[in-house]
Write an enzyme that holds these catalytic residues in place. Structure first.
Site, short mmCIF file in Angstrom:
data_model
loop_
_atom_site.label_atom_id
_atom_site.label_comp_id
_atom_site.label_asym_id
_atom_site.label_seq_id
_atom_site.Cartn_x
_atom_site.Cartn_y
_atom_site.Cartn_z
N GLY A 98 55.39 -32.75 30.29
CA GLY A 98 55.60 -31.44 29.67
C GLY A 98 54.73 -30.32 30.20
N GLY A 100 54.30 -29.99 33.56
CA GLY A 100 54.69 -29.83 34.97
C GLY A 100 53.77 -30.57 35.92
N SER A 102 54.10 -33.44 37.48
CA SER A 102 54.72 -33.98 38.69
C SER A 102 54.99 -32.86 39.69
CB SER A 102 56.00 -34.76 38.36
OG SER A 102 56.93 -33.94 37.71
N ALA A 103 55.52 -31.74 39.22
CA ALA A 103 55.82 -30.63 40.13
C ALA A 103 54.55 -30.06 40.74
CB ALA A 103 56.58 -29.53 39.38
N ALA A 104 53.50 -29.94 39.92
CA ALA A 104 52.22 -29.41 40.43
C ALA A 104 51.69 -30.32 41.54
CB ALA A 104 51.20 -29.30 39.29
N ASP A 145 60.52 -26.33 37.46
CA ASP A 145 59.14 -26.82 37.46
C ASP A 145 58.45 -26.55 38.81
OD1 ASP A 145 59.61 -27.76 34.95
OD2 ASP A 145 58.81 -29.76 35.33
#
Ligand code: PMV
Length: 309
Positions: A98, A100, A102-104, A145
């Protein structure tokens, strides 16, 4: 050693709806993931994951992380059969559902690889690679994301061919509290659940999706005119829409009510749902502290940060 970072994010409006090309609004938050790349003699790649994390998160996401890394290398045009790469992940963004995470990490890794191998990737290219990496975690991510993780700031996002991304201006940053249920959410499963219910109940879902579309337009106006009370109200309405597509949870609903009872202008679940985080709009340090304390008193972890930075 090549180094790069990616922002954590909060989805303020329309997670899930965004998958079906309804506009959504997200903001970077004040925490980041940092990736460092070491180039060694030999072949293959490895990740040393030193990020702070909620218990169980890293283990649960290990297979996704492997797939994501393979995708990132391919998208960046790096052949790990002819070179050895060690990635170290760190930074102050907690690995949890929640925010982000993984995207970061995907954006951070893409940037670090670009620096290490002198690839000179633009932010647009980093975003493309991060999107490929996100597929390892989410299957068919909307792209919101990785866009927030790569570019930062407050963004309006609409999935399409091509995606629409506009930067929104917020007069001043605003304090928020992100309450953590402590449950590792499975975004893929949550997205699949919405798809199935939407197919089974098309009329009901069409009405809800239309309401989400209207709400995004209104929320954008409220953010741009810095009408925080209105923003809070739209967050509450957005939470109700997310409840009606069955992606909230008992703990998320509890935290949302708790935040409102302690002075938040509005609150909603954020991200994939069924666990993970919720977000409360808490302008000013006092309200922020009050809401965070109330959550901690109930045994939940609370992240105090800001949007619109
Ligand atoms: O769970 P998160 O923070 O990665 O957010 C997922 C957002 C969704 O809208 C549910 C999925 C997506 O791909 O946009």
């Amino acid at each position: 050693m090549g180094e790069g970072s990616g922002y954590g994010k909060v989805i303020l409006f329309n997670e899930h709806f965004v998958v079906y090309s309804i506009p959504a609004i997200a903001s970077a938050i004040g925490s980041k993931t940092i990736a460092k790349v070491e180039h060694l003699e030999g072949k293959g790649w490895s990740i040393q994951d030193d990020r702070p994390a909620i218990p169980g998160y890293k283990k649960e996401k290990l297979d996704h992380q492997k797939e994501s890394m393979e995708r990132i290398l391919k998208a960046a045009g790096i052949d790990a059969n002819s070179t050895q790469i060690k990635i170290i992940l760190e930074g102050d963004l907690k690995a949890a559902s929640g925010v982000g995470a993984s995207a970061a990490s995907c954006a951070a890794i893409a940037r670090a690889l670009s620096r290490q191998f002198n690839l000179g990737f633009s932010d647009e290219k980093i975003n493309e690679i991060a999107y490929e990496g996100e597929k390892g975690y989410h299957g068919t991510p909307s792209g919101i994301d990785n866009t927030a993780a790569t570019f930062g700031g407050l963004i309006w996002f609409q999935k399409g061919e091509p995606n629409v991304m506009e930067r929104l201006k917020l007069k001043e940053p605003v304090e928020i509290v992100m309450g953590n249920t402590g449950v590792v959410a499975n975004t893929k499963a949550a997205v699949a659940g919405v798809k199935e219910r939407k197919e089974n109940e098309p009329e009901k879902y069409e009405n809800i999706f239309n309401a989400a579309n209207d709400l995004a337009q209104e929320a954008r106006k409220a953010l741009e005119s810095y009408d925080l009370e209105a923003v809070g109200n739209y967050m509450n309405k957005n939470h109700e829409l997310l409840q009606s597509i069955e992606v909230s949870s008992k703990d998320l609903d509890l935290l949302v009510e708790l935040a409102k009872d302690h002075g938040a202008l509005g609150a909603k679940m954020t991200g994939g749902g069924l666990g993970g985080y919720m977000v409360a709009l808490t302008p000013g340090k006092n309200v922020q502290e009050e809401v965070a304390k109330a959550m901690e008193k109930e045994g939940f972890e609370a992240l105090k940060t800001r949007i619109g930075i």
